[in-house]
Motif scaffolding. Structure first.
Motif, PDB file in Angstrom:
ATOM      1  N   ASP A 221       0.841  -1.199   0.000  1.00  0.00           N
ATOM      2  CA  ASP A 221       0.000   0.000   0.000  1.00  0.00           C
ATOM      3  C   ASP A 221       0.879   1.254   0.000  1.00  0.00           C
ATOM      4  O   ASP A 221       1.155   1.827   1.036  1.00  0.00           O
ATOM      5  CB  ASP A 221      -0.913  -0.026   1.232  1.00  0.00           C
ATOM      6  CG  ASP A 221      -1.846   1.173   1.253  1.00  0.00           C
ATOM      7  OD1 ASP A 221      -2.078   1.774   0.192  1.00  0.00           O
ATOM      8  OD2 ASP A 221      -2.334   1.518   2.350  1.00  0.00           O
ATOM      9  N   HIS A 223       1.033   3.571  -3.187  1.00  0.00           N
ATOM     10  CA  HIS A 223       0.714   4.571  -4.214  1.00  0.00           C
ATOM     11  C   HIS A 223      -0.781   4.695  -4.448  1.00  0.00           C
ATOM     12  O   HIS A 223      -1.287   4.202  -5.437  1.00  0.00           O
ATOM     13  CB  HIS A 223       1.401   4.215  -5.536  1.00  0.00           C
ATOM     14  CG  HIS A 223       2.858   3.990  -5.411  1.00  0.00           C
ATOM     15  ND1 HIS A 223       3.751   4.977  -5.055  1.00  0.00           N
ATOM     16  CD2 HIS A 223       3.578   2.864  -5.562  1.00  0.00           C
ATOM     17  CE1 HIS A 223       4.966   4.470  -5.007  1.00  0.00           C
ATOM     18  NE2 HIS A 223       4.897   3.188  -5.315  1.00  0.00           N
ATOM     19  N   PRO A 224      -1.496   5.376  -3.635  1.00  0.00           N
ATOM     20  CA  PRO A 224      -1.062   6.074  -2.430  1.00  0.00           C
ATOM     21  C   PRO A 224      -1.213   5.189  -1.186  1.00  0.00           C
ATOM     22  O   PRO A 224      -1.841   4.140  -1.245  1.00  0.00           O
ATOM     23  CB  PRO A 224      -2.049   7.247  -2.364  1.00  0.00           C
ATOM     24  CG  PRO A 224      -3.308   6.694  -2.958  1.00  0.00           C
ATOM     25  CD  PRO A 224      -2.891   5.667  -3.971  1.00  0.00           C
ATOM     26  N   ASP A 226      -3.156   4.509   1.519  1.00  0.00           N
ATOM     27  CA  ASP A 226      -4.524   4.885   1.867  1.00  0.00           C
ATOM     28  C   ASP A 226      -5.339   3.752   2.476  1.00  0.00           C
ATOM     29  O   ASP A 226      -6.551   3.857   2.648  1.00  0.00           O
ATOM     30  CB  ASP A 226      -5.248   5.425   0.608  1.00  0.00           C
ATOM     31  CG  ASP A 226      -5.261   4.393  -0.510  1.00  0.00           C
ATOM     32  OD1 ASP A 226      -4.716   3.281  -0.332  1.00  0.00           O
ATOM     33  OD2 ASP A 226      -5.814   4.701  -1.588  1.00  0.00           O
ATOM     34  N   TYR A 228      -5.858   0.904   1.043  1.00  0.00           N
ATOM     35  CA  TYR A 228      -6.479   0.112  -0.009  1.00  0.00           C
ATOM     36  C   TYR A 228      -5.418  -0.305  -1.018  1.00  0.00           C
ATOM     37  O   TYR A 228      -4.540   0.487  -1.339  1.00  0.00           O
ATOM     38  CB  TYR A 228      -7.538   0.924  -0.765  1.00  0.00           C
ATOM     39  CG  TYR A 228      -8.719   1.279   0.088  1.00  0.00           C
ATOM     40  CD1 TYR A 228      -9.793   0.402   0.205  1.00  0.00           C
ATOM     41  CD2 TYR A 228      -8.749   2.492   0.784  1.00  0.00           C
ATOM     42  CE1 TYR A 228     -10.881   0.733   1.003  1.00  0.00           C
ATOM     43  CE2 TYR A 228      -9.833   2.815   1.588  1.00  0.00           C
ATOM     44  CZ  TYR A 228     -10.891   1.928   1.693  1.00  0.00           C
ATOM     45  OH  TYR A 228     -11.958   2.234   2.476  1.00  0.00           O
ATOM     46  N   GLU A 233      -0.923  -1.801  -7.185  1.00  0.00           N
ATOM     47  CA  GLU A 233      -0.175  -1.945  -5.935  1.00  0.00           C
ATOM     48  C   GLU A 233       0.048  -3.416  -5.574  1.00  0.00           C
ATOM     49  O   GLU A 233       1.058  -3.775  -4.979  1.00  0.00           O
ATOM     50  CB  GLU A 233      -0.922  -1.243  -4.789  1.00  0.00           C
ATOM     51  CG  GLU A 233      -0.817   0.271  -4.836  1.00  0.00           C
ATOM     52  CD  GLU A 233      -1.618   0.919  -3.719  1.00  0.00           C
ATOM     53  OE1 GLU A 233      -1.046   1.711  -2.964  1.00  0.00           O
ATOM     54  OE2 GLU A 233      -2.831   0.623  -3.605  1.00  0.00           O
TER      55      GLU A 233
HETATM   56 CA   LIG Z   1      -3.148   2.239  -1.743  1.00  0.00          CA
END
Ligand SMILES: [Ca+2]
Ligand SMILES: *[C@@H]1O[C@H](CO)[C@@H](O)[C@H](O)[C@H]1NC(C)=O
Ligand SMILES: [Ca+2]
Length: 285
Positions: A221, A223-224, A226, A228, A233
């Protein structure tokens, strides 16, 4: 960060196939950048002319920088024929269109040319190596996948810990966590264990698996950051694994239990068998 997903990839080749993680012999030497559609990994070279507007101008995978008439830099799709030729089969990649591309460069250049189309949107790098027939993953086999994957993650972490001396493969906070696992005398040593033993160990030493599952999520996790995981990713883990583990695709598909195309930490933890009350985003350190 990049270095370390790279490292994990090296380990990945052996890990699930043979549980003793070894480094350096896997031909699948793909840097995480190879899967990154979102960020650029181009490096500047010393010969670049100082006032080249493309210098330090970053383009994502599949694009290259060019200047327009006003000498303004812009990213344009790379012509696949300008990609360095692949010299070995392991450089080939298989797209989700089940087509073999010579290299990830060829893949991303092709994807770029399809940008804005439905086909382009759906096309992802599926796995490393030429496309091949991948057996259907049966329900019974699907249940084996997290058993081996969890054990593998734990062994990867222990290996990183053992080799950490001066490499800084783990942060201090991570080391503290792994130290507890490493020093626990009840820890199941890396080896070719039966599924029964792995299942039994998960039940008995459940706590040792909590951190490794969170750790891998945090590695992916990025990019970005977050909470999720997107398809991109997940790729550094998924892509080298698919040719070796035929349940990989189904496992991660089903892991997205609400089918929103993202794997949330809660979904991830649950598909690795962690209890809801043990999901803790503060463990991602
Ligand atoms: Ca992410
Ligand atoms: C994908 O391509 C490979 C090799 O060409 C083939 O063996 C396989 O059956 C194909 N898979 C699917 C799902 O079409
Ligand atoms: Ca989801």
């Amino acid at each position: 960060m990049k270095v370390w997903i790279f490292f994990v990839l090296l380990v990945a080749g052996h890990a699930m196939a043979a549980p003793e993680p070894e480094v350096g012999t896997n031909p699948v030497q793909v840097e995480v950048g190879d899967f990154d559609e979102a960020i650029d990994v181009e490096e500047e070279t010393v010969e670049d002319i100082v006032d080249n507007p493309c210098l330090n101008y970053h383009c994502k995978k599949g694009k290259v920088c060019e200047v327009d008439e006003g000498n303004t830099p812009m990213c344009v799709c790379q012509d696949p024929s300008t990609c360095p030729p692949a010299d070995a089969e392991f450089e080939h990649v298989c797209g989700t269109d089940n087509k073999t591309y010579d290299s990830s460069c060829h893949f991303f250049a092709t994807k770029c040319a399809l940008e804005g189309t439905k086909k382009g949107h759906k096309l992802h790098l599926d796995y490393i190596g030429p496309c091949k027939y991948i057996e259907t993953c049966l329900d019974s086999e699907l249940n084996e996948f997290p058993l081996r994957m969890r054990d593998w993650l734990k062994n990867v972490l222990v290996t990183l810990y053992e080799r950490d001396e001066d490499n800084n493969l783990l942060t201090e906070k991570q080391k503290l966590r792994v130290k507890k696992i490493y020093e626990n005398e009840k820890r199941l040593q890396a080896g070719d264990h039966s599924l029964d033993l792995l299942a039994h160990d998960f039940e008995k030493n459940y706590n040792m698996y909590i951190f490794p599952v969170h750790w891998q999520f945090g590695q992916l996790d990025q990019h970005p950051v977050d909470g999720y995981l997107t398809h991109t990713e997940l790729a550094p883990l998924r892509a080298p694994l698919i040719p070796m583990e035929h349940c990989t695709t189904r496992f991660f598909e089903e892991c997205d239990s609400d089918s929103d195309k993202y794997i949330a930490l809660e979904e991830w933890a649950s598909c690795f068998g962690l209890k809801e009350q043990d999901v803790d985003k503060d463990l991602i350190i």
